[in-house]
Motif scaffolding. Structure first.
Motif, PDB file in Angstrom:
ATOM      1  N   LYS A  16       0.834  -1.197   0.000  1.00 18.06           N
ATOM      2  CA  LYS A  16       0.000   0.000   0.000  1.00 18.06           C
ATOM      3  C   LYS A  16       0.876   1.257   0.000  1.00 18.06           C
ATOM      4  CE  LYS A  16      -3.640   2.541   0.397  1.00 18.06           C
ATOM      5  NZ  LYS A  16      -4.600   2.589  -0.700  1.00 18.06           N
ATOM      6  N   GLY A  19       0.492   8.587  -1.695  1.00 20.15           N
ATOM      7  CA  GLY A  19       1.306   9.585  -2.372  1.00 20.15           C
ATOM      8  C   GLY A  19       2.615   8.940  -2.759  1.00 20.15           C
ATOM      9  N   GLY A  20       3.710   9.517  -2.337  1.00 18.58           N
ATOM     10  CA  GLY A  20       5.001   8.951  -2.698  1.00 18.58           C
ATOM     11  C   GLY A  20       5.535   7.951  -1.684  1.00 18.58           C
ATOM     12  N   VAL A  21       4.863   7.839  -0.536  1.00 20.76           N
ATOM     13  CA  VAL A  21       5.425   7.026   0.538  1.00 20.76           C
ATOM     14  C   VAL A  21       4.813   5.632   0.528  1.00 20.76           C
ATOM     15  CG1 VAL A  21       5.724   6.819   3.027  1.00 20.76           C
ATOM     16  CG2 VAL A  21       5.806   9.059   1.944  1.00 20.76           C
ATOM     17  N   ARG A  22       5.676   4.630   0.510  1.00 19.04           N
ATOM     18  CA  ARG A  22       5.177   3.253   0.559  1.00 19.04           C
ATOM     19  C   ARG A  22       5.024   2.840   2.007  1.00 19.04           C
ATOM     20  NH1 ARG A  22       7.437  -0.518  -4.178  1.00 19.04           N
ATOM     21  NH2 ARG A  22       6.358  -1.981  -2.885  1.00 19.04           N
ATOM     22  N   ARG A  25       4.992  -2.887   2.332  1.00 18.92           N
ATOM     23  CA  ARG A  25       5.726  -3.430   1.196  1.00 18.92           C
ATOM     24  C   ARG A  25       5.702  -4.952   1.229  1.00 18.92           C
ATOM     25  NH1 ARG A  25      11.273  -0.157   1.173  1.00 18.92           N
ATOM     26  NH2 ARG A  25      11.256  -0.311   3.431  1.00 18.92           N
ATOM     27  N   ARG A  59      -7.937   0.382   0.816  1.00 16.80           N
ATOM     28  CA  ARG A  59      -7.852  -0.834   0.024  1.00 16.80           C
ATOM     29  C   ARG A  59      -6.398  -1.055  -0.390  1.00 16.80           C
ATOM     30  NH1 ARG A  59     -12.242  -0.793  -4.359  1.00 16.80           N
ATOM     31  NH2 ARG A  59     -13.361  -0.188  -2.493  1.00 16.80           N
ATOM     32  N   ASP A 219       9.379  -0.773   8.749  1.00 17.92           N
ATOM     33  CA  ASP A 219       9.454  -0.227   7.394  1.00 17.92           C
ATOM     34  C   ASP A 219       8.448  -0.842   6.447  1.00 17.92           C
ATOM     35  OD1 ASP A 219      11.334   1.605   7.671  1.00 17.92           O
ATOM     36  OD2 ASP A 219      13.007   0.379   6.971  1.00 17.92           O
ATOM     37  N   LEU A 347      -5.473  14.739  17.958  1.00 19.86           N
ATOM     38  CA  LEU A 347      -6.481  14.884  16.917  1.00 19.86           C
ATOM     39  C   LEU A 347      -7.332  16.128  17.089  1.00 19.86           C
ATOM     40  CD1 LEU A 347      -6.043  12.388  15.272  1.00 19.86           C
ATOM     41  CD2 LEU A 347      -8.364  11.667  15.809  1.00 19.86           C
ATOM     42  N   ASP A 354      -5.783  18.450   7.375  1.00 20.28           N
ATOM     43  CA  ASP A 354      -5.706  18.678   5.935  1.00 20.28           C
ATOM     44  C   ASP A 354      -4.723  19.779   5.554  1.00 20.28           C
ATOM     45  OD1 ASP A 354      -7.592  16.740   5.161  1.00 20.28           O
ATOM     46  OD2 ASP A 354      -9.183  18.023   5.944  1.00 20.28           O
ATOM     47  N   PHE A 355      -4.007  20.302   6.535  1.00 19.02           N
ATOM     48  CA  PHE A 355      -3.060  21.378   6.259  1.00 19.02           C
ATOM     49  C   PHE A 355      -1.654  20.799   6.103  1.00 19.02           C
ATOM     50  CE2 PHE A 355      -5.371  25.437   7.509  1.00 19.02           C
ATOM     51  CZ  PHE A 355      -6.615  24.864   7.473  1.00 19.02           C
ATOM     52  N   ARG A 395       9.422  11.654   9.451  1.00 18.34           N
ATOM     53  CA  ARG A 395       9.414  10.860   8.235  1.00 18.34           C
ATOM     54  C   ARG A 395       8.270  11.329   7.345  1.00 18.34           C
ATOM     55  NH1 ARG A 395       8.656   4.534   8.745  1.00 18.34           N
ATOM     56  NH2 ARG A 395       8.937   3.954   6.571  1.00 18.34           N
ATOM     57  N   THR A 396       8.610  11.988   6.261  1.00 20.50           N
ATOM     58  CA  THR A 396       7.583  12.585   5.403  1.00 20.50           C
ATOM     59  C   THR A 396       8.124  12.744   3.991  1.00 20.50           C
ATOM     60  OG1 THR A 396       6.351  14.614   4.973  1.00 20.50           O
ATOM     61  CG2 THR A 396       8.396  14.850   6.169  1.00 20.50           C
ATOM     62  N   SER A 397       7.209  12.962   3.031  1.00 22.18           N
ATOM     63  CA  SER A 397       7.666  13.172   1.663  1.00 22.18           C
ATOM     64  C   SER A 397       8.079  14.617   1.448  1.00 22.18           C
ATOM     65  CB  SER A 397       6.571  12.758   0.677  1.00 22.18           C
ATOM     66  OG  SER A 397       5.390  13.481   0.932  1.00 22.18           O
ATOM     67  N   GLN A 405      -1.162  12.561   6.134  1.00 21.17           N
ATOM     68  CA  GLN A 405      -0.442  11.443   5.519  1.00 21.17           C
ATOM     69  C   GLN A 405       0.589  10.811   6.442  1.00 21.17           C
ATOM     70  OE1 GLN A 405       0.999  13.749   2.218  1.00 21.17           O
ATOM     71  NE2 GLN A 405      -0.498  12.881   0.805  1.00 21.17           N
TER      72      GLN A 405
END
Lengths: 505, 342
Positions: A16, A19-22, A25, A59, A219, A347, A354-355, A395-397, A405
């Motif tokens: 799954k 965005g760019g982060v897996r 795996r 999903r 990971d 939360l 969303d920011f 840890r972020t894109s 995310q």
């Protein structure tokens, strides 16, 4: 548990990406009838993603899930519920203004001819409460109950759904130690009734108390699958952290330091109706001052009351910072005196999901970037955010990613960076390591030590006794809103702190 | 944790994400394009410059109010008193201009909206009453005052110099008598003023600290409060801004029509809110884009134009507007669903 029995649910090769982060795996995971499966791993290892896929919220991109040997394709979370796959979220999601009965039977009401069978419903709930030894009235409004009772009700609500697979995400994180035992007993009895349970927790002692086997993710991959009976804490922690295990685990006890007797921040006569009674203390420069107590003892309220959060009505209270009387009537004033608060409820009181990371991190210091022209200096905002990301090892894109995310632990690091950027003299941390893995915990502790070395005073509100023993130079114990005891230096030990918190003397 | 860092794959999935995020924009542009095609088909006059410049002049009032409304809605509040503020501004200004001169009318007129905005914002923030209810109350007060000012009559006789603002066009005002090939530059002044308002609001929302605070307050006022943002101030400022745009719109309306009556601007608030929602601003606060509100307004105005051109009974027009509002909210929900799907 016989290992030969076929699993009810079998995940194979789950992949799954967001965005760019897996996130995952190729993960395998199986749930057996009546088994309690511990799922552990650092923040961002993929635990939440995996359970959300099982619960139909996300999903998978690749891989298959089989339920009773049949390929499972879940349309959404309701579909999962219909197949009796029930998730108990870390956050307590009950409706405060409804009664215990109404909450437990919500959307699952007993009816006859379209009308509620109120008496039967009430009796069903009363039976459930009795069965799980929860001493509250079925008619009590949830908003009048303490946190632990709410958690139990949340679990009972799930049980009443006739769950066959129960996913519990940090079920004990909002509980104190005595309450944990009750909840763990409940989980064990559920397993005995044949429910397959996934138990996610950062509390290793709990994992070892209840789980039959332990799956370690790292990971987004399977790092180990260990039967509880034949493994040890060191093995599990080693698998979680990978090759750098030794370094991160060495969180050795906080060397008792000599703190210069230089008062930094004084609180006197602080009261809040129904929450705090005449609390006063002095925080010294470079000190870590722990504040602890049972859930509902007022420790969190104290943090908010000092900071001037407008959702706590204060009734008296004087503050002196570096010898000068200061007014801390609202967060704006407190921040201008360089007093900052990291709240525990990420939360509702922490992130703007969303920011972007930039917006989340620079929220309290926006005005700093618009000096002179009135326009925001976006380049500077980005640089500050990038520096925060590096400093806290987030840890972020990238800084433009939405904070939604990120995993919970990484979100917490962003919030930590937010408050560090305000340059605090006094930093109040309310449960800073809640729901955070060992690696991130060690990082946050290291940052706290760094800060104190620079003379920052830290007020550490926590219900984790290990954290107090490990981190604090002094600890204050609250009981029903009043300060009842103080331990310092080598007098701080688990037994004493726990005993005082529970007994109130 | 260095081995735990997943390198983001640059470029991967980016265009898909961009597409998903811009779904709302694409959707509203598609509706707009569809409307334009249908309207050109229905009436050969639609695409003429005369019709378009008329539409521009007509939509200026709703455009300007919608800019302010976008700000308020991003902050998580609503203001349904704008229609009445438009009326009170234009009647008061008309009365003062006729009796005391243009300056008196302009100054008093432009102050009415912000004054009501402060009152609205103060009640909303200090007594924690929903802005919908508060502005419903002040709306009735303002409408009533408008009737008091006019005594129920039409106030006419506004000075001609003042009417230039509302009725003039760019090239005419600059002194070109023969517009010829540059006809398309002969834009109605009210429309130019509206565009200026959008530029200012856009800068305010996206390039200033205040703008960021507006978004944060709308998304989660507790988080904003705990971050040291003075939530009440931000909300009062937003209510002031929408009041200011309502007053500006009231003055433009007066200038364009040349006369004023207490009944003007009725129902304007709902058209404006519908336009803002069609433009993709969330009804729940925290997100929105003021430039997209322009698209929302154009869609609303064109639908009205369509109803006129297609000779649908005038009594059905509000029915149609109602359907459009509900459709817009449904599309808003669909948009969120698509954006959240992964």
């Amino acid at each position: 548990m016989s290992g030969a029995e076929a699993p009810i649910l079998q995940c194979s090769g789950i992949v799954k990406s967001f965005g760019g982060v897996r996130a995952l795996r190729g993960v395998d995971f199986a749930i057996r009838r009546g088994g309690i499966h511990g799922l552990v791993g650092e923040n961002g290892a993929g635990k939440s993603t995996l359970t959300r896929i099982i619960a139909g919220i996300h999903r998978q991109d690749e891989g298959s899930i089989r339920l009773d040997g049949e390929e499972l394709r879940l349309a959404d979370a309701n579909d999962a519920l219909a197949r009796r796959i029930v998730t108990i979220h870390q956050d307590i999601n009950l409706i405060p203004s409804l009664s215990v009965t109404d909450n437990i039977l919500l959307n699952n009401e007993l009816t006859k001819g379209g009308l509620l069978r109120r008496k039967d419903g009430r009796k069903r709930v009363a039976d459930l409460l009795a069965k799980y030894h929860l001493d509250v009235s079925p008619d009590a409004l949830v908003q009048t109950l303490p946190n632990d009772a709410r958690k139990m009700i949340q679990i009972i609500k799930a049980v009443n759904r006739d769950a066959r697979i129960l996913i519990m995400d940090e079920p004990t994180s909002s509980l104190n130690q005595t309450e944990v035992r009750v909840v763990l007993d409940m989980i064990r009895s559920l397993a005995e009734q044949g429910v397959g349970i996934v138990f996610i927790s950062h509390y290793m002692s709990e994992i070892f108390q209840v789980c039959d086997d332990i799956t370690v993710l790292r990971d987004g991959q399977n790092a180990a699958h260990l039967p509880r009976e034949t493994t040890t804490l060191d093995v599990v922690v080693g698998a979680m952290l990978g090759s750098e295990a030794a370094a991160a685990k060495a969180t050795g006890s906080h060397a008792r330091r000599q703190i210069a007797d230089e008062p930094l921040f004084e609180v006197a006569g602080l009261s809040a109706p129904g929450k705090l009674r005449d609390v006063g203390f002095t925080l010294r420069k470079g000190e870590v001052l722990g504040v602890t107590g049972l859930t509902g003892s007022g420790a969190s309220d104290l943090a908010k009351a000092i900071f001037g959060s407008t959702d706590i009505r204060r009734d008296g209270g004087r503050f002196r910072l570096e010898g000068r009387e200061v007014r801390l009537d609202n967060p704006h004033q407190s921040l201008s005196h360089r007093i900052a608060l990291l709240t525990s409820d990420r939360l509702r009181e922490g992130v703007l999901p969303d920011f972007s990371l930039i917006d989340n991190m620079t929220l309290p210091i926006l005005d700093r970037f618009s000096k002179g022209s009135g326009f925001l200096d976006e380049k500077q905002r980005r640089e500050v955010t990038e520096a925060g990301i590096r400093r806290l090892n987030v840890r972020t894109s990238g800084p433009n990613a939405t904070i939604r995310q990120l995993s919970g632990g990484n979100q917490q690091k962003v919030l930590m960076a937010r408050w560090l950027e305000t340059g605090p003299k006094v930093l109040i941390l309310d449960e800073p390591t809640i729901g955070i893995d060992l690696g991130a915990k060690a990082e946050i502790k290291a940052i706290i030590r760094d800060l104190t070395a620079q003379g920052v005073g830290v007020i550490l509100v926590t219900t984790e006794i290990d954290e107090i023993v490990d981190m604090c130079d002094r600890v204050l114990i609250l009981y029903r809103g009043a300060l009842i005891r103080e331990y310092a230096g080598t007098d701080i030990n688990r037994e004493a702190v726990l005993a005082a918190s529970i007994s109130g003397s | 944790m260095s081995d735990a860092v997943v390198k983001p794959a640059p470029g991967q999935n980016n265009w898909m994400d961009t597409l998903r995020r811009s779904y709302g924009l694409i959707q509203s542009l598609a509706v707009l394009a569809l409307l334009i095609i249908v309207l050109s088909y229905l009436s050969p006059r639609f695409m003429t410059w005369i019709n378009i410049s008329n539409l521009m002049a007509q939509m200026s009032v709703i455009l300007i109010v919608a800019a302010g409304m976008t700000v308020v809605m991003i902050a998580g509040e609503l203001d349904i008193s704008v229609g009445a503020i438009v009326a009170l501004t234009s009647t008061t200004a008309a009365y003062l201009m006729v009796n005391y001169g243009i300056t008196a009318g302009l100054v008093a007129g432009i102050l009415i909206g912000p004054a009501f905005g402060i009152l609205n914002g103060f009640i909303v923030t200090q007594f924690k009453i929903p802005s919908f209810i508060v502005t419903l109350g002040t709306s009735m007060m303002a409408r009533s005052l408008a009737f008091v000012v006019t005594g129920g009559m039409v106030i006419a006789g506004v000075p001609a110099e003042f009417k230039i603002i509302g009725q003039g066009k760019l090239l005419d005002v600059l002194g070109f008598t023969e517009t010829g090939a540059f006809e398309y530059l002969n834009i109605p002044l009210p429309f130019l003023i509206a565009i200026l308002v959008y530029a200012l609001v856009w800068i305010l929302l996206t390039r200033t600290a205040f703008g960021k605070k507006v978004y944060a307050v709308g998304a989660n006022s507790t988080v904003a409060m705990l971050s040291g943002i003075r939530v009440a101030r931000v909300k009062i400022a937003c209510m002031m801004i929408v009041g200011l745009t309502a007053s500006l719109a009231g003055l433009l309306l007066l200038s364009r029509v040349g006369a004023s009556q207490a009944d003007s601007g009725r129902g304007l608030e709902f058209e404006v809110i519908a336009a803002v929602v069609i433009g993709g601003t969330s009804l729940y606060g925290g997100q929105g884009n003021v430039l997209r509100t322009i698209i929302g307004v154009v869609i609303i105005v064109l639908i009205r134009n369509f109803l006129n051109l297609s000779r649908i009974d005038i009594f059905w027009q509000d029915f149609a507007t109602g359907v459009i509002i509900i459709t817009a909210v449904l599309l808003d929900a669909l948009q969120k669903y698509i954006a959240s799907r992964r």
